[in-house]
Design a protein around this motif. Sequence first.
Motif, PDB file in Angstrom:
ATOM      1  N   TYR A 134       0.809  -1.219   0.000  1.00 32.69           N
ATOM      2  CA  TYR A 134       0.000   0.000   0.000  1.00 32.69           C
ATOM      3  C   TYR A 134       0.845   1.274   0.000  1.00 32.69           C
ATOM      4  N   PHE A 135       1.969   1.244   0.694  1.00 31.50           N
ATOM      5  CA  PHE A 135       2.812   2.432   0.746  1.00 31.50           C
ATOM      6  C   PHE A 135       3.423   2.747  -0.614  1.00 31.50           C
ATOM      7  N   SER A 136       3.805   1.724  -1.350  1.00 33.68           N
ATOM      8  CA  SER A 136       4.369   1.995  -2.676  1.00 33.68           C
ATOM      9  C   SER A 136       3.284   2.478  -3.638  1.00 33.68           C
ATOM     10  N   VAL A 137       2.058   1.939  -3.537  1.00 30.30           N
ATOM     11  CA  VAL A 137       0.959   2.388  -4.390  1.00 30.30           C
ATOM     12  C   VAL A 137       0.623   3.846  -4.090  1.00 30.30           C
ATOM     13  N   ILE A 138       0.503   4.166  -2.819  1.00 28.97           N
ATOM     14  CA  ILE A 138       0.202   5.544  -2.429  1.00 28.97           C
ATOM     15  C   ILE A 138       1.352   6.470  -2.828  1.00 28.97           C
ATOM     16  N   GLY A 139       2.587   6.009  -2.662  1.00 31.90           N
ATOM     17  CA  GLY A 139       3.748   6.801  -3.057  1.00 31.90           C
ATOM     18  C   GLY A 139       3.754   7.087  -4.550  1.00 31.90           C
ATOM     19  N   LYS A 140       3.430   6.064  -5.363  1.00 41.29           N
ATOM     20  CA  LYS A 140       3.380   6.265  -6.816  1.00 41.29           C
ATOM     21  C   LYS A 140       2.257   7.226  -7.197  1.00 41.29           C
ATOM     22  N   LEU A 141       1.098   7.073  -6.545  1.00 43.30           N
ATOM     23  CA  LEU A 141      -0.015   7.982  -6.837  1.00 43.30           C
ATOM     24  C   LEU A 141       0.339   9.425  -6.488  1.00 43.30           C
TER      25      LEU A 141
END
Length: 165
Positions: free
Chosen positions: A75-82
């Motif tokens: 989730y942190f990488s998805v949120i970071g990419k967004l």
Amino acid sequence: MLDEEKIRLMTQVSIYEKNEEFGSLVLARYYREDYVRLGCIKTVLVATVTYWLIVAVYVFYRFEEILREINNMDYFSVIGKLMLGYVGFAGIMFIMAFLIYHIRYQSAKKGLIRYNRNLKKLIEMEEQYEYVQAGSNENVRVNHSIGGDIPALDDVGVSERSRQQ
């Protein structure tokens, strides 16, 4: 007697006012920094809404795949990419808006300078005409009431007396 120079100036001013009623004349109310800043703020707000709508459409389009992968996601990488995508998109839009609004202000300013110069000439011509019509050696200037009538001194005194009682 018609003054051809005055008629020419009045025609130029009238045409400019008609063509630029919602363009350059509205822009003249702002300082350059304020106009550019307001345009950039509006652009970033629209870019924010647009980016998150695009993300929402993408999520709805790939909803089945996302549901299958939801347990394996970081989730942190998805949120970071967004967020990185949002900052990049908003940054690009900000730079483009800054350049566009700055160029638009500069190009409109040239026309406004010419418009103001023509208005100034018209005012000077009108003052000269009024001076000649006055028939005296004094410089006469006619002023019109813009902000309303000034109350008579007697009316002011009456209202102050009524407040004291």
